[in-house]
Design a protein around this motif. Structure first.
Motif: not given
Length: 85
Positions: A63-85
Motif C-alpha cells: 500500500d503505497r499511500a500507507f508507506a508514504k504516510a508512515r514515512r511522513g509520520a517519522g515511523q521506523v520499523g514497526g515489525g512490517l517487513v517489505e518484500r518485493s514480488g
C-alpha cells in the motif's frame, strides 16, 4: 501452477487477536488455504487463520499511500517487513 500473492508462511511468535469475519470471507480463506497447499506441495492442510497475518502484512507492504504516510509520520520499523514480488 497458480501464482498466489502469498508464499510459504513464516513461523513467528504471534500476538493473539480475536476477530469476526463474514462467512463468505472465511469460505474464501479456506479455498485460498487449499489452493496454497496444493500449489506448494504440502501434504497437511493449512489452517485458514494462518493466512490472515501474511495477507494483512502483504497488503500493508504494497500500500503505497500507507508507506508514504508512515514515512511522513517519522515511523521506523514497526515489525512490517517489505518484500518485493
Amino acid at each position: 501452477m497458480t501464482k498466489l500473492k502469498l508464499g510459504p508462511l513464516e513461523d513467528d511468535k504471534p500476538v493473539k487477536l480475536t476477530i469476526e469475519l463474514p462467512a463468505a470471507v472465511f469460505r474464501d480463506l479456506k479455498s485460498y488455504a487449499e489452493i496454497l497447499r496444493r500449489s506448494g506441495g504440502a501434504t497437511t492442510p493449512i489452517e485458514p487463520a494462518k493466512l490472515i497475518a501474511p495477507m494483512i502484512e502483504r497488503f500493508m507492504a504494497t500500500d503505497r499511500a500507507f508507506a508514504k504516510a508512515r514515512r511522513g509520520a517519522g515511523q521506523v520499523g514497526g515489525g512490517l517487513v517489505e518484500r518485493s514480488g
